[in-house]
Design a protein around this motif. Structure first.
Motif, PDB file in Angstrom:
ATOM      1  N   VAL B  13       0.849  -1.196   0.000  1.00 55.59           N
ATOM      2  CA  VAL B  13       0.000   0.000   0.000  1.00 55.59           C
ATOM      3  C   VAL B  13       0.877   1.235   0.000  1.00 55.59           C
ATOM      4  O   VAL B  13       2.058   1.187   0.357  1.00 55.59           O
ATOM      5  N   GLN B  14       0.265   2.338  -0.373  1.00 56.24           N
ATOM      6  CA  GLN B  14       0.951   3.629  -0.346  1.00 56.24           C
ATOM      7  C   GLN B  14       0.797   4.222   1.051  1.00 56.24           C
ATOM      8  O   GLN B  14      -0.252   4.038   1.712  1.00 56.24           O
ATOM      9  N   GLU B  15       1.837   4.884   1.497  1.00 57.98           N
ATOM     10  CA  GLU B  15       1.788   5.532   2.803  1.00 57.98           C
ATOM     11  C   GLU B  15       0.532   6.392   2.917  1.00 57.98           C
ATOM     12  O   GLU B  15       0.201   7.153   2.007  1.00 57.98           O
ATOM     13  N   GLY B  16      -0.161   6.239   4.050  1.00 60.56           N
ATOM     14  CA  GLY B  16      -1.387   6.995   4.267  1.00 60.56           C
ATOM     15  C   GLY B  16      -2.651   6.228   3.931  1.00 60.56           C
ATOM     16  O   GLY B  16      -3.741   6.573   4.416  1.00 60.56           O
ATOM     17  N   ASP B  17      -2.500   5.197   3.091  1.00 60.95           N
ATOM     18  CA  ASP B  17      -3.664   4.363   2.757  1.00 60.95           C
ATOM     19  C   ASP B  17      -3.968   3.393   3.892  1.00 60.95           C
ATOM     20  O   ASP B  17      -3.191   3.267   4.843  1.00 60.95           O
ATOM     21  N   SER B  18      -5.102   2.720   3.766  1.00 57.06           N
ATOM     22  CA  SER B  18      -5.475   1.699   4.746  1.00 57.06           C
ATOM     23  C   SER B  18      -5.061   0.318   4.250  1.00 57.06           C
ATOM     24  O   SER B  18      -4.932   0.087   3.045  1.00 57.06           O
ATOM     25  N   ALA B  19      -4.863  -0.578   5.215  1.00 52.55           N
ATOM     26  CA  ALA B  19      -4.525  -1.974   4.901  1.00 52.55           C
ATOM     27  C   ALA B  19      -5.483  -2.880   5.665  1.00 52.55           C
ATOM     28  O   ALA B  19      -5.778  -2.628   6.837  1.00 52.55           O
ATOM     29  N   VAL B  20      -5.957  -3.913   4.991  1.00 54.82           N
ATOM     30  CA  VAL B  20      -6.877  -4.861   5.618  1.00 54.82           C
ATOM     31  C   VAL B  20      -6.361  -6.283   5.391  1.00 54.82           C
ATOM     32  O   VAL B  20      -6.043  -6.662   4.262  1.00 54.82           O
ATOM     33  N   ILE B  21      -6.276  -7.036   6.460  1.00 55.94           N
ATOM     34  CA  ILE B  21      -5.858  -8.441   6.387  1.00 55.94           C
ATOM     35  C   ILE B  21      -6.981  -9.277   6.985  1.00 55.94           C
ATOM     36  O   ILE B  21      -7.515  -8.935   8.046  1.00 55.94           O
ATOM     37  N   LYS B  22      -7.319 -10.365   6.295  1.00 54.37           N
ATOM     38  CA  LYS B  22      -8.464 -11.164   6.719  1.00 54.37           C
ATOM     39  C   LYS B  22      -8.058 -12.589   7.082  1.00 54.37           C
ATOM     40  O   LYS B  22      -7.168 -13.172   6.448  1.00 54.37           O
ATOM     41  N   CYS B  23      -8.743 -13.123   8.082  1.00 53.79           N
ATOM     42  CA  CYS B  23      -8.485 -14.502   8.506  1.00 53.79           C
ATOM     43  C   CYS B  23      -9.800 -15.229   8.744  1.00 53.79           C
ATOM     44  O   CYS B  23     -10.777 -14.617   9.180  1.00 53.79           O
ATOM     45  N   THR B  24      -9.789 -16.503   8.444  1.00 49.81           N
ATOM     46  CA  THR B  24     -10.927 -17.356   8.781  1.00 49.81           C
ATOM     47  C   THR B  24     -10.433 -18.501   9.648  1.00 49.81           C
ATOM     48  O   THR B  24      -9.268 -18.892   9.574  1.00 49.81           O
TER      49      THR B  24
END
Lengths: 117, 110
Positions: B13-24
């Motif tokens: 991601v670009q600095e300042g953006d959000s990051a989402v990581i998913k787990c099941t």
């Protein structure tokens, strides 16, 4: 100041040798663990240990054995080392009383990189 | 036993953006869900955790959500910074058994 410490940081040895990795925690925790992290970064628990019980992951070969001289130490002994044992080994500790084994924050050591040639 | 799947394996991601990581996770009895951050050459360090009686938890730029019905949980990092670059692990635990996801390598580009 180090909460969980391991020695050595690096260990290079030949197949068939027996080696030990030491772990100490100064957090007063009642439970300690050993994890293996392979080259793909996959973390797998090997042992959970407190003064009441030792839980062994069923996939761990019996060449691996944890030894706890006291509540603050959990050393890992490995006999007849094999090439596939090469990995980074992490010790961790947590305070489980009142929560249950595996249900509290675990504090990890810096890891020991074991290379078997 | 418990099986934990984590996606994506890499995230840039670009600095300042959000990051989402998913787990099941597979075992509905799991009731503790920690997230660990591992920097190069170091051991994993807990950044946030959630228990099964809570649906969401937030700590500054980091938040975790849990959907027990669907058996999935997610890590959200807002306003990402280069120092957020690391490998992130989710885990699911029932008494006596904690299983980790395979990890997500997050890279934050300045």
């Amino acid at each position: 100041d180090t909460a969980v410490s391991q020695t050595p940081k690096y260990l290079v040895t030949q197949m068939g040798n027996d080696k030990s990795i030491k772990c100490e925690q100064n957090l007063g925790h009642d439970t300690m663990y050993w994890y293996k992290q392979d080259s793909k970064k996959f973390l797998k628990i090997m042992f959970s240990y407190n003064n009441k019980e030792l839980i062994i992951n069923e996939t761990v070969p019996n060449r691996f054995s944890p030894k706890s001289p006291d509540k603050a130490h959990l050393n890992l002994h490995i006999n007849s080392l094999e090439l596939g044992d090469s990995a980074v080994y992490f010790c961790a500790s947590s305070q489980e009383m009142g929560t249950g084994l595996g249900l509290s924050e675990q504090y990890f050591g810096p890891g020991t990189r074991l290379t078997v040639t | 036993g418990e099986n934990v799947e984590q996606h994506p394996s890499t995230l840039s991601v670009q600095e300042g953006d959000s990051a989402v990581i998913k787990c099941t996770y597979s075992d509905s009895a799991s009731n503790y869900f920690p997230w660990y951050k591992q920097e190069l050459g170091k051991g994993p360090q807990l950044i946030i955790d959630i228990r099964s009686n809570v649906g969401e938890k937030k700590d500054q730029r980091i938040a975790v959500t849990l959907n027990k019905t669907a058996k999935h949980f997610s890590l959200h990092i807002t306003e990402t910074q280069p120092e957020d670059s690391a490998v992130y692990f989710c885990a699911a635990s029932i008494i006596g058994d904690m299983r980790f996801g395979a990890g997500t390598r997050l890279t934050v580009k300045p």
